[in-house]
Every structure is written in C-alpha cells, then in structure tokens.
Design an enzyme around this catalytic site. Structure first.
Site, PDB file in Angstrom:
ATOM      1  N   GLY A 105     -42.012  23.919  16.887  1.00  0.00           N
ATOM      2  CA  GLY A 105     -43.051  24.660  16.169  1.00  0.00           C
ATOM      3  C   GLY A 105     -43.896  25.435  17.153  1.00  0.00           C
ATOM      4  O   GLY A 105     -43.782  25.263  18.365  1.00  0.00           O
ATOM      5  N   ARG A 108     -48.096  26.935  21.018  1.00  0.00           N
ATOM      6  CA  ARG A 108     -49.070  27.745  21.775  1.00  0.00           C
ATOM      7  C   ARG A 108     -49.117  29.157  21.217  1.00  0.00           C
ATOM      8  O   ARG A 108     -49.270  30.131  21.954  1.00  0.00           O
ATOM      9  CB  ARG A 108     -48.728  27.762  23.251  1.00  0.00           C
ATOM     10  CG  ARG A 108     -47.344  28.272  23.528  1.00  0.00           C
ATOM     11  CD  ARG A 108     -47.240  28.781  24.912  1.00  0.00           C
ATOM     12  NE  ARG A 108     -45.848  29.026  25.211  1.00  0.00           N
ATOM     13  CZ  ARG A 108     -45.430  29.559  26.330  1.00  0.00           C
ATOM     14  NH1 ARG A 108     -46.295  29.908  27.233  1.00  0.00           N
ATOM     15  NH2 ARG A 108     -44.154  29.758  26.535  1.00  0.00           N
ATOM     16  N   ARG A 198     -36.269  31.944  13.179  1.00  0.00           N
ATOM     17  CA  ARG A 198     -35.312  31.600  14.233  1.00  0.00           C
ATOM     18  C   ARG A 198     -34.186  30.756  13.649  1.00  0.00           C
ATOM     19  O   ARG A 198     -34.340  30.198  12.553  1.00  0.00           O
ATOM     20  CB  ARG A 198     -36.029  30.758  15.311  1.00  0.00           C
ATOM     21  CG  ARG A 198     -37.293  31.402  15.840  1.00  0.00           C
ATOM     22  CD  ARG A 198     -38.309  30.324  16.268  1.00  0.00           C
ATOM     23  NE  ARG A 198     -39.625  30.916  16.577  1.00  0.00           N
ATOM     24  CZ  ARG A 198     -40.025  31.247  17.788  1.00  0.00           C
ATOM     25  NH1 ARG A 198     -39.268  31.000  18.816  1.00  0.00           N
ATOM     26  NH2 ARG A 198     -41.203  31.808  17.986  1.00  0.00           N
ATOM     27  N   ASP A 267     -34.063  27.688  19.185  1.00  0.00           N
ATOM     28  CA  ASP A 267     -35.401  28.133  18.740  1.00  0.00           C
ATOM     29  C   ASP A 267     -35.736  29.492  19.327  1.00  0.00           C
ATOM     30  O   ASP A 267     -36.717  30.122  18.908  1.00  0.00           O
ATOM     31  CB  ASP A 267     -36.476  27.109  19.125  1.00  0.00           C
ATOM     32  CG  ASP A 267     -36.403  26.704  20.584  1.00  0.00           C
ATOM     33  OD1 ASP A 267     -35.323  26.260  21.016  1.00  0.00           O
ATOM     34  OD2 ASP A 267     -37.404  26.848  21.303  1.00  0.00           O
TER      35      ASP A 267
END
Ligand code: AMP
Ligand code: MG
Length: 500
Positions: A105, A108, A198, A267
């Site tokens: 996830g 940042r 993604r 990802d």
C-alpha cells in the site's frame, strides 16, 4: 497555513487555490469501497520550499501556476494546503517483491485526487514522500531529495524518449531531515499518472477473496484504461490480453533505449502500461545484457535482459488474480489464462524484432535479419561498445571511438549495408527511420549523479541544464557532446539505491 504540531496533524484545504490554477478534481478511486484505500491527508511539513516545477507538464494539464506566489506554491506541492475538490487517500495494494508476496500500500504517498483536463483526460495527482499512512509499516513515510529528483529526471527523460510513463510535476523540499544511512534533506515529489492501478492492486483485492470487489476493480480499470472492452462478455480475458500487449510494448521500448527499471516487483507494474516507480533505475552504457545497477539486486533478477521474462512472470501473477472471473470452471480458467500468458513470448519477440529492425533502419523482411541483429549485439557485448553511441555511429554521427575500427565491426557494417540495399531505399530514408528511435541523448549516470550532488548543495543549475538537454533526445538543438559520452572508466561499478 498551519505548522505541523501535536495539536493538529492535518490541515484543512484552503479554498481559493482552484480559481487561479484551474484544477478540476473529480475523484473516482476514492469512491471505491473501504478495502481499496485509507482516507488520509498528507502530513504537513515544517518549511516547504519548491525546488522545481514542470511548466511544460503544467501546460499539458491545463494548469496555470503563474499567479501563485512561491510560498503558496511550496505549501501546495508539500501538501500543507490542498486544492479545492481533492479527496485524498492512500491506495491499498500488495506485491511480489523479489518474488515474495507481501501486503503493501501507499506507505509514503497519498493520492490527492484525479484532475480532469479540458480534453477529458483523467490524471492521478499523487504526493510521494508525504508522511506516514496505515500502510507505512516500519517506514517514516518520507522521501529524500536525491531520489525524488532522480525520479523527476528519469521520468521526464523516459517521456521525452516517447515511452509511456508517470510524469513529475514538482519537487519540494520539506525543510525536515529524513534519517537514512545519513541525515538527508526531505522532499516530496508530485507525481502525475494516468492511474496508479498496479498488478499489485489486483493481488491485494484478489487476496481478500471478495469476488464482488474484484469485479469492481476490473470494471473500474476497464472504464478508465480500456473502454473498448466495456461491453465485452469476456472482460477479464480481454483485459489480460490488452495488458500483456501494453506491457510487451513497454518493455520493448525500455530495451530500445537501454533502460533498466531495477525493481520490477509486481507492485511496480502499472496496468496502464506506463513506466512507474523510479527507484534504482538507470540507463546502460556499454552493451551488456547482464547489467544490473541496483545495490539490492544481488542475483540480477531485474538485469537488462531479464526484463522480458520478469514482465511475463508478473503478468502471470496478474492472470492468477483474474482466474475467478475468466471462467466459472476453475480448471478451464487456468487453462485459458495459461494459454494467454504463453502468448507473451511470441508477441514480445515480434515487437522486439520490429524494434531492432527500426534501430537499424531495415525495411521489409529478410530471413537473416535476426542473425544480423544478434551478431551486432554479440560484437557490442564482447567489445564493450556503448549501446546508444553505436547506433549514433551507424547514423553517421561524429562519434569518436577507436572501437569502430575493429575488423569484425567493419565486416558487420558491410553485411548491414548489403541487407539495407535490398530495401531499395537511399541512406537518407534509412537514417530518417533510425533517427526516430535511436536516441542521441540518454541521462548518462555520471551526469545524473552530478546534477543530484549539486542539488544537494543547493545548486540547481546543473539539474536544470540536464533537464533541458534530455528534453530533445532524438534531435538535440544545441551542442551536447558533453552529454553523449559514457562515464569515464572507473574502478568502482556504478550502483544505484532504492529511494526509501
Ligand atoms: P517502493 O520501493 O517505493 O516501490 O516501495 C515499496 C513499498 O514500501 C511501498 O508499499 C511503499 O509505500 C513502502 N515504502 C517505501 N518507502 C517507505 C517509507 N519511507 N516509509 C513508509 N513506507 C515506505
Ligand atoms: Mg513501488
């Protein structure tokens, strides 16, 4: 504007910003169910200072920042103030990182919303380095100036090379230090993408085993990226085929210019077919298919020549997510998905051959073309010839390197000329074809490092110059000799590091 403090972590949006800038937010992803995201605002920073704003991109997006003062711009691109109409979230996703599956996830980053242009094109506006979220795990949610500027430089270079990519709108220093091996200057990158969906997004939703949400994600993705299959009765199969096609095209483009992504985790593979997540990426100088720059890629999983098989591996993970929607009968679904994934090789090889032929200006087909291409690549590998400059030399550009006096190379050129003559085209036409696909300028590693090192010392001129040069990779308007040479030989192997 409020300073960061314990009393209030998040700031309320300030209203008037939109009127001056022409933001037009319409946020569709944030309306998806809870499983897809966390609702969260960027954590404000102490002392934001805008380092660079991409005026060209702003124009393409229909945004006008000219009436905004630098202070306000800095606050805006640090997430300290949010434009009207945003609805910011951190997106949930999972991923195979170096082959190992993990729930991830945006740890940042926050997606502040989707800006829709006058031409009705929809773009994610994301702040990268904007503070902790529930996906941060042990991380600080922050990013350092060097890696954010590196993403800015390389993504803009990739865009100028006519390769699909996320873009970079701005980089802002936060005025806060981030703790890495050393204390580094913190920064936030404003990333613009046609979406941030993604392979890992599908893996996250598939792992939850909620078929309704999986269908929702497929529908959402199709509506956003592949509306041509909107009414298809075999949507999941069609989506898989289209994504394979897009990814093959993308990887062929990377191979064309010698780009090594460096962390092709699932990802970091976008369903849109854009290059995404610039970490330890870099361009190859001398041709070596085993080239790896990333310090953490010990076994060369993401080496230059491994990029096609890794793309296929990632797409197989994507196909696995779609199994429940491909056929009600699981065995049949697996069979169908496997057949589709097995097509990767054929699609890729054809696209790669066409691309290499265009690099050599070869028109029409000849049974020995593949042999001709491979013999050039073998020679380049064995003699450590520069990948970019060899094609420039073939286009009759003034490349000074004794290597091209090599007998084997001269013989190869003879064979290439003989093959070219079969086209009945003159050299001029051939060069026209080659000039469209063979860059003169790539962001050379030592030039990127020089720009980043100066930027860390508050001198941005080197960065601005580099950015202006990489904007015209095929047809440089000024003298760019300094930017054409590979890095001087050094005992140390060039290494890149993840931007965490
Ligand atoms: P990346 O290497 O940028 O593709 O990131 C891989 C994962 O690690 C993603 O889930 C990121 O959000 C997370 N991540 C990377 N850096 C940080 C950081 N400084 N703080 C929190 N999460 C991070
Ligand atoms: Mg990533």
């Amino acid at each position: 504007m409020q300073k960061r403090g314990n009393f209030k972590q998040y700031l309320e949006p300030i209203k008037p910003v939109k009127n001056y800038i022409n933001w037009n937010f319409d946020n569709s992803y944030s309306k998806l169910p809870e499983a897809f995201k966390e609702i969260i605002k960027p954590v404000s920073v102490l002392n934001p200072e805008l380092v660079i704003l991409n005026e060209n991109l702003a124009k393409e997006l229909g945004l006008d920042f000219s009436k905004i003062e630098k202070n306000e711009l800095s606050a805006l691109f640090a997430g300290n103030i949010l434009p009207e109409g945003t609805s910011s979230i951190a997106q949930a996703y999972a991923g195979h990182q170096f082959g190992h599956f993990t729930m991830l996830g945006d740890g940042r980053a926050v997606l502040i919303g989707e800006h829709v242009t006058n031409q009705k094109k929809r773009y994610d506006i994301q702040f990268k380095g904007s503070g902790r979220t529930s996906f941060s795990r042990g991380g600080d949610g922050r990013a350092a100036l060097g890696p954010m500027l590196r993403e800015y430089i390389i993504s803009e270079a990739i865009h100028s090379l006519n390769i699909p990519t996320t873009r970079s709108l701005a980089v802002t220093k936060t005025g806060e230090k981030v703790v890495r091996e050393n204390l580094l200057e913190g920064a936030i990158l404003t990333r613009v993408a046609s979406s941030h969906i993604r392979v890992g997004t599908f893996q996250y939703i598939a792992a939850k085993q909620n078929i309704d949400e999986l269908k929702m994600l497929v529908d959402y993705t199709v509506d956003r990226h592949y509306p041509e299959i909107k009414s298809s009765a075999t949507k999941a199969v069609d989506l898989l085929n289209l994504v394979i096609e897009k990814q093959c095209q993308l990887i062929v483009n990377w191979m064309r210019v010698g780009f090594i992504h460096g962390v092709m985790n699932t990802d970091n593979m976008a369903i849109s077919g854009e290059t995404i997540d610039y970490g330890p990426c870099a361009f190859m100088d001398h041709y070596d298919p085993k080239t790896v720059f990333s310090s953490i890629d010990k076994f060369g999983r993401y080496a230059f020549s491994n990029q096609p098989p890794i793309a296929k591996w990632n797409l197989a993970r994507f196909a696995e997510c779609l199994i429940p929607l491909i056929d009600k009968n699981e065995d049949q679904a697996i069979k169908t998905a496997t057949q589709i994934i097995d097509n990767f090789q054929t699609i890729y090889e054809q696209k790669w051959l066409d691309m290499m032929k265009s690099k050599l200006g070869l028109i029409g087909d000849n049974k020995d073309d593949l042999k001709l291409i491979n013999s050039l690549l073998n020679w380049m590998e064995e003699s450590k010839a520069d990948y970019t400059n060899t094609f420039c030399y073939l286009m009759d550009m003034p490349i000074k390197d004794e290597i091209y006096n090599d007998k084997r190379f001269i013989e190869w050129v003879q064979a290439w000329n003989n093959r070219s003559n079969l086209n009945n085209s003159n050299k001029e036409d051939q060069f026209q074809l080659m000039k469209k696909v063979n860059p003169v300028i790539i962001p050379r590693n030592h030039k990127v490092e020089e720009a980043l090192s100066d930027a860390n010392k508050n001198n941005y001129e080197t960065l601005y110059k580099l950015l202006s040069v990489i904007q015209n990779p095929y047809n440089p308007k000024v003298d760019v000799l300094e930017y054409q040479s590979p890095a001087p030989e050094s005992k140390e192997k060039y290494q890149t590091f993840c931007g965490t």
